[in-house]
Design an enzyme around this catalytic site. Structure first.
Site, PDB file in Angstrom:
ATOM      1  N   GLU A 132       0.887  -1.210   0.017  1.00  0.00           N
ATOM      2  CA  GLU A 132       0.036   0.049  -0.148  1.00  0.00           C
ATOM      3  C   GLU A 132       0.931   1.244   0.215  1.00  0.00           C
ATOM      4  O   GLU A 132       2.076   1.406   0.461  1.00  0.00           O
ATOM      5  CB  GLU A 132      -0.695   0.003   1.194  1.00  0.00           C
ATOM      6  CG  GLU A 132      -1.991  -1.253   1.144  1.00  0.00           C
ATOM      7  CD  GLU A 132      -2.722  -1.190   2.538  1.00  0.00           C
ATOM      8  OE1 GLU A 132      -4.190  -1.173   2.381  1.00  0.00           O
ATOM      9  OE2 GLU A 132      -2.522  -1.127   3.580  1.00  0.00           O
ATOM     10  N   CYS A 145       3.673   8.504   0.920  1.00  0.00           N
ATOM     11  CA  CYS A 145       4.089   7.454   1.984  1.00  0.00           C
ATOM     12  C   CYS A 145       4.295   6.295   1.350  1.00  0.00           C
ATOM     13  O   CYS A 145       3.174   5.592   0.807  1.00  0.00           O
ATOM     14  CB  CYS A 145       3.115   7.251   3.301  1.00  0.00           C
ATOM     15  SG  CYS A 145       3.673   6.338   4.372  1.00  0.00           S
ATOM     16  N   CYS A 152       6.226  -7.092   6.766  1.00  0.00           N
ATOM     17  CA  CYS A 152       7.206  -6.561   7.554  1.00  0.00           C
ATOM     18  C   CYS A 152       7.781  -7.707   8.234  1.00  0.00           C
ATOM     19  O   CYS A 152       6.864  -8.544   8.934  1.00  0.00           O
ATOM     20  CB  CYS A 152       7.048  -5.488   8.348  1.00  0.00           C
ATOM     21  SG  CYS A 152       8.280  -4.584   9.165  1.00  0.00           S
ATOM     22  N   CYS A 156       6.635  -5.814  15.359  1.00  0.00           N
ATOM     23  CA  CYS A 156       6.393  -4.962  16.310  1.00  0.00           C
ATOM     24  C   CYS A 156       4.930  -5.073  16.695  1.00  0.00           C
ATOM     25  O   CYS A 156       3.906  -4.820  15.831  1.00  0.00           O
ATOM     26  CB  CYS A 156       6.536  -3.298  16.092  1.00  0.00           C
ATOM     27  SG  CYS A 156       8.285  -3.172  15.633  1.00  0.00           S
ATOM     28  N   CYS A 159       1.822  -2.579  15.629  1.00  0.00           N
ATOM     29  CA  CYS A 159       1.902  -2.206  14.362  1.00  0.00           C
ATOM     30  C   CYS A 159       1.006  -3.359  13.328  1.00  0.00           C
ATOM     31  O   CYS A 159       1.509  -4.465  13.477  1.00  0.00           O
ATOM     32  CB  CYS A 159       3.234  -1.879  13.698  1.00  0.00           C
ATOM     33  SG  CYS A 159       3.402  -1.733  11.809  1.00  0.00           S
ATOM     34  N   SER A 241      12.758   5.630   7.447  1.00  0.00           N
ATOM     35  CA  SER A 241      12.268   5.411   8.861  1.00  0.00           C
ATOM     36  C   SER A 241      12.614   4.136   8.942  1.00  0.00           C
ATOM     37  O   SER A 241      12.327   3.288   8.414  1.00  0.00           O
ATOM     38  CB  SER A 241      10.745   5.646   8.942  1.00  0.00           C
ATOM     39  OG  SER A 241      10.429   5.490  10.367  1.00  0.00           O
ATOM     40  N   LEU A 265      11.799   4.759  18.013  1.00  0.00           N
ATOM     41  CA  LEU A 265      12.312   4.633  19.144  1.00  0.00           C
ATOM     42  C   LEU A 265      11.085   3.953  19.959  1.00  0.00           C
ATOM     43  O   LEU A 265      11.244   2.968  20.590  1.00  0.00           O
ATOM     44  CB  LEU A 265      12.968   5.658  20.083  1.00  0.00           C
ATOM     45  CG  LEU A 265      13.783   5.410  21.008  1.00  0.00           C
ATOM     46  CD1 LEU A 265      15.149   4.623  20.580  1.00  0.00           C
ATOM     47  CD2 LEU A 265      14.318   6.528  21.879  1.00  0.00           C
ATOM     48  N   HIS A 266      10.092   4.696  20.318  1.00  0.00           N
ATOM     49  CA  HIS A 266       8.941   4.225  21.101  1.00  0.00           C
ATOM     50  C   HIS A 266       8.925   4.053  22.690  1.00  0.00           C
ATOM     51  O   HIS A 266       8.157   4.000  23.428  1.00  0.00           O
ATOM     52  CB  HIS A 266       8.307   3.092  20.212  1.00  0.00           C
ATOM     53  CG  HIS A 266       7.740   3.358  19.109  1.00  0.00           C
ATOM     54  ND1 HIS A 266       6.950   4.517  18.694  1.00  0.00           N
ATOM     55  CD2 HIS A 266       8.033   2.594  17.938  1.00  0.00           C
ATOM     56  CE1 HIS A 266       7.117   4.509  17.191  1.00  0.00           C
ATOM     57  NE2 HIS A 266       7.679   3.369  16.924  1.00  0.00           N
ATOM     58  N   ASN A 340      -2.423   4.822  16.465  1.00  0.00           N
ATOM     59  CA  ASN A 340      -3.573   4.427  15.796  1.00  0.00           C
ATOM     60  C   ASN A 340      -4.149   2.969  16.147  1.00  0.00           C
ATOM     61  O   ASN A 340      -3.281   2.336  16.387  1.00  0.00           O
ATOM     62  CB  ASN A 340      -2.960   4.607  14.337  1.00  0.00           C
ATOM     63  CG  ASN A 340      -2.739   6.199  13.826  1.00  0.00           C
ATOM     64  OD1 ASN A 340      -3.369   6.948  14.281  1.00  0.00           O
ATOM     65  ND2 ASN A 340      -1.653   6.169  13.445  1.00  0.00           N
ATOM     66  N   CYS A 383      -0.329   5.581  10.394  1.00  0.00           N
ATOM     67  CA  CYS A 383       0.891   4.917  10.628  1.00  0.00           C
ATOM     68  C   CYS A 383       0.496   3.613  11.192  1.00  0.00           C
ATOM     69  O   CYS A 383      -0.280   3.536  12.185  1.00  0.00           O
ATOM     70  CB  CYS A 383       1.815   5.810  11.532  1.00  0.00           C
ATOM     71  SG  CYS A 383       2.194   7.336  11.218  1.00  0.00           S
TER      72      CYS A 383
HETATM   73  N1  SAH Z   1       9.780  -0.175   9.834  1.00  0.00           N
HETATM   74  C1  SAH Z   1       9.998   1.224   9.517  1.00  0.00           C
HETATM   75  C2  SAH Z   1       9.135   1.914   8.839  1.00  0.00           C
HETATM   76  C3  SAH Z   1       7.584   1.986   9.156  1.00  0.00           C
HETATM   77  S1  SAH Z   1       7.160   3.555   9.587  1.00  0.00           S
HETATM   78  C4  SAH Z   1       9.754   1.887  11.011  1.00  0.00           C
HETATM   79  O1  SAH Z   1       9.315   1.491  11.903  1.00  0.00           O
HETATM   80  O2  SAH Z   1      10.234   3.056  11.187  1.00  0.00           O
HETATM   81  C5  SAH Z   1       5.734   3.523  10.329  1.00  0.00           C
HETATM   82  C6  SAH Z   1       5.946   4.316  11.656  1.00  0.00           C
HETATM   83  O3  SAH Z   1       4.691   4.398  12.233  1.00  0.00           O
HETATM   84  C7  SAH Z   1       6.887   3.808  12.665  1.00  0.00           C
HETATM   85  O4  SAH Z   1       7.513   4.843  13.358  1.00  0.00           O
HETATM   86  C8  SAH Z   1       5.902   2.979  13.453  1.00  0.00           C
HETATM   87  O5  SAH Z   1       6.661   2.500  14.771  1.00  0.00           O
HETATM   88  C9  SAH Z   1       4.889   3.855  13.561  1.00  0.00           C
HETATM   89  N2  SAH Z   1       3.724   3.104  14.122  1.00  0.00           N
HETATM   90  C10 SAH Z   1       3.513   1.720  13.820  1.00  0.00           C
HETATM   91  N3  SAH Z   1       2.258   1.322  14.099  1.00  0.00           N
HETATM   92  C11 SAH Z   1       1.728   2.202  14.829  1.00  0.00           C
HETATM   93  C12 SAH Z   1       0.568   2.630  15.413  1.00  0.00           C
HETATM   94  N4  SAH Z   1      -0.312   1.617  15.554  1.00  0.00           N
HETATM   95  N5  SAH Z   1       0.028   3.716  15.556  1.00  0.00           N
HETATM   96  C13 SAH Z   1       0.956   4.978  15.491  1.00  0.00           C
HETATM   97  N6  SAH Z   1       2.112   4.587  14.998  1.00  0.00           N
HETATM   98  C14 SAH Z   1       2.478   3.415  14.475  1.00  0.00           C
END
Ligand code: SAH
Length: 393
Positions: A132, A145, A152, A156, A159, A241, A265-266, A340, A383
């Site tokens: 997508e 985007c 992937c 995580c 996600c 990213s 980072l999170h 999200n 995201c």
């Molecule tokens: N794999 C890369 C690229 C994906 S970017 C990465 O992790 O950076 C997608 C971004 O959205 C990343 O920062 C990811 O951590 C974030 N993300 C993933 N799930 C999310 C969610 N449920 N709500 C908000 N952000 C989220």
């Protein structure tokens, strides 16, 4: 026992670079594996640099300038339709386009919101893999985007893309095609607001870009080189990213590019980050930040620290203080993302008052901080919501 990383398996399928494959070889147990060897996507003009394009037309018995003509059509005029290529003899048009502009991604479904200024496209690749991309038009910029992988392997838990695992790496041209489609939609006036250009590209769709290093790098070059070599989008307006694949970040720092690096980072502490971003079991917070600061030093560009605000999980005041301590005085800024919703996840976004306090604690310690304006939640295009494989088509 050492596990072979999904990234390595997939990387070898698209001719990825061994050094990064080695870097990701030791992904922790539990990260998804690619399933079996697959055929490669067809070769496309956008996989090749200008010299490679001239070599490709020479293989077809044509002089090098034919490659430049084709490049001007594709990258400059944003057309891949042989009928538009009136400076080429008609028989040759179809032959060259057939050989170098094969259709790579077919739009399966388009969803839009925000009055048509946010548009998510579900694409099907030659082998049935889904990806997508999302176009977001703002008053001052248009951001594409893009996905770098189908699925992937980083797993995580918050996600949606991570839940189904990795299908495969995309080729450079499969990535560029997503930007091309957005650029064409903007040029033809298909997006409300009148004709315009794609100004920004973020590698924040499906996939971990640095686990598909060679293709992502080639795509970045195609996206940023001026036409007819590429699409002519400024390097400074491209963001890669990553979950924090440290050797790949260090390698990227040596490419002499000025793209922005974002690090997801999170969590500021390893205990929590080991769960939120499982690759942290391989490369810890301190190593990831060290590599990120190295990138900032090499490029002069502030790194973006992505932090999804998850209620009662990572939004405590003490974590804000810990994060501030790690980043204060560094060439970095924090981008807070309200979590999200994703299917099956028990987590929700932080309480707004808690998120405000987290923001204020960073700001008061002098750490630049912004809150991401997330778009597309209504169409599962925000995201962490991209999960094409499980979408009905
Ligand atoms: N794999 C890369 C690229 C994906 S970017 C990465 O992790 O950076 C997608 C971004 O959205 C990343 O920062 C990811 O951590 C974030 N993300 C993933 N799930 C999310 C969610 N449920 N709500 C908000 N952000 C989220």
């Amino acid at each position: 026992m050492h596990h072979i990383g999904a990234a390595q398996l997939a990387d070898s399928q698209t001719g990825g670079e061994r050094s990064v494959a080695q870097a990701t070889r030791l992904l922790p147990i539990g990260l998804t594996q690619a399933r079996g060897r697959r055929a490669r996507p067809p070769r496309h003009l956008a996989d090749l640099d200008p010299a490679g394009r001239r070599a490709a037309v020479a293989e077809l018995g044509q002089p090098g300038y034919r490659a430049d003509q084709l490049s001007r059509h594709y990258f400059g005029r944003l057309t891949d339709d042989p009928a538009d290529m009136t400076d080429l003899p008609s028989g040759l048009r179809t032959e060259l386009a057939g050989a170098l502009l094969p259709p790579l991604l077919t739009a399966q479904r388009e969803l839009e919101c925000d009055g048509g200024t946010t548009r998510k496209t579900l694409w099907r690749a030659f082998d049935g893999a889904f990806v997508e991309s999302v176009l977001m038009r703002y008053p001052d910029r248009v951001t594409m985007c893009v996905s770098s992988q189908s699925g992937c392997g980083m797993a995580c838990p918050f996600c949606a893309t991570g839940q189904a695992g990795l299908t495969r790496n995309l080729s450079a041209a499969e990535i560029v095609t997503q930007v091309f489609a957005g650029a064409r939609a903007m040029a033809t006036g298909a997006v409300p607001g009148g004709p315009g250009r794609v100004s920004n590209v973020v590698f924040m769709g499906m996939g971990e870009p640095l686990a598909n290093y060679a293709s992502v790098l080639a795509a970045v070059r195609r996206i940023t080189e001026p036409a007819p070599a590429g699409l002519g989008i400024s390097q400074r307006s491209v963001t890669v990213s990553t979950v924090g694949l440290v050797p790949a970040i260090r390698k990227l720092a040596d490419e002499e590019l000025s793209v922005r690096l974002a690090v997801s980072l999170h969590a500021p502490d390893d205990e929590l980050r080991d769960d939120l971003v499982p690759v942290n079991r391989r490369w810890k917070v301190a190593e990831v930040l060290d590599a990120a600061f190295g990138y900032a030093a090499a490029t002069g560009r502030r790194v973006s620290i992505e932090y999804a605000m998850i209620r009662d999980i990572n939004d405590q005041a003490w974590r804000a203080e810990l994060l501030a301590g790690l980043l204060a005085g560094r060439l970095a800024h924090v981008n807070l993302i309200p979590l999200n919703p994703t299917p099956g996840s028990k987590w929700t976004a932080s309480d707004p008052a808690v998120a405000d306090e987290f923001f204020d604690r960073l700001a008061s310690r002098g750490v630049p901080v912004t809150v991401r304006d997330t778009r597309g939640t209504q169409i599962d295009g925000a995201c962490g919501q991209l999960a094409a494989a499980s979408s009905p088509s």
